[in-house]
Write a protein that holds these residues in place. Structure first.
Motif: not given
Length: 242
Positions: A72-80, A92-102, A156-160
């Motif tokens: 969605g509208n998340a953002r990656i900071r300069s430190n990753g 947390l839930l974005n990651t959990v759902e990404a893990c569920a898909i995987d 998360d980075l892949k979906y970003a």
């Protein structure tokens, strides 16, 4: 003599077999449907639970190739690290759902889990998300390990990257895309767009009713979470935590 005749017949019919088979397959190819979303946007949750889930009941899933992209509208900071529009629990839930898909590539399986989590979001019970393992009969281990060992962050980075590569760029979520074309704020009418795009022979009966909606004037909605929308999100976050 008979074998020679059979050989000649095979030669004659070979072009028909070679060229007709791909055509038949093309006719029955599925319509691609992609949902770019974030887990605590109330409009995303509403779309998943009250709209998208219905395609399993009405048979539309048989002609759809569905992909879920939880960033969605998340953002990656300069430190990753990643910041999310609705705060740390959304991350947390974005990651959990990404893990569920995987962990469960079968769409029926991971969508069932995601639908359970998003139902809890609607009910303001998202902190109880782990109850969805028992509710769906799924083993929690692969998802929890994915979240804790850092692989979830890679997802998360892949979906970003996938979200940021959208053309045109997404302006809000839910961002629904049918066969490469975004539906913008008419996303709740997604079934009609799928039916219009489908060129196959196995047309579900539901298409006889929904395709007519395309001829009507599109509704103008504000049922989205904009990238820079802050006030609504803060209010929603307070209500959900309470």
């Amino acid at each position: 003599m008979a074998s020679r005749g059979s050989f000649l017949l095979a030669i004659l019919f070979l072009p028909f077999v070679l060229f007709s088979a791909p055509i038949c397959l093309a006719r029955d190819s599925k319509v691609s449907l992609a949902l770019y979303y974030e887990t605590l946007c109330p409009f995303c949750s509403n779309f998943i639970v009250n709209y998208l889930a219905k395609i399993w009941d009405n048979g539309l899933i048989s002609i759809v190739d569905l992909e879920l992209i939880p960033y969605g509208n998340a953002r990656i900071r300069s430190n990753g690290t990643i910041t999310c529009q609705h705060g740390k629990y959304e991350c947390l839930l974005n990651t959990v759902e990404a893990c569920a898909i995987d962990a469960w590539p079968d769409l029926d399986v991971h969508f069932g889990f995601i639908n359970c989590v998003e139902t809890l979001v609607i009910e303001h019970k998202y902190l109880e998300w782990e109850s969805c393992f028992a509710a769906t009969g799924l083993d929690s281990k692969p998802v929890l390990e994915c979240y804790e060992n850092g692989y979830g962050h890679e997802l998360d980075l892949k979906y970003a990257a996938k979200t940021n590569a959208l053309e045109p760029p997404h302006r809000y979520v839910p961002w629904v895309v049918v066969d490469g074309e975004p539906l913008y704020e008419d996303y709740e009418n997604f079934e009609a767009y799928i039916c219009k795009a489908y060129k196959g022979n196995n047309r579900p009966e539901v298409c006889d009713g929904v395709v007519l909606k395309l001829s009507k004037e599109k509704k103008q909605r504000n049922s989205v979470c904009h990238k820079n929308d802050v006030g609504l999100l803060d209010t929603m976050k307070i209500e959900m935590v309470i």
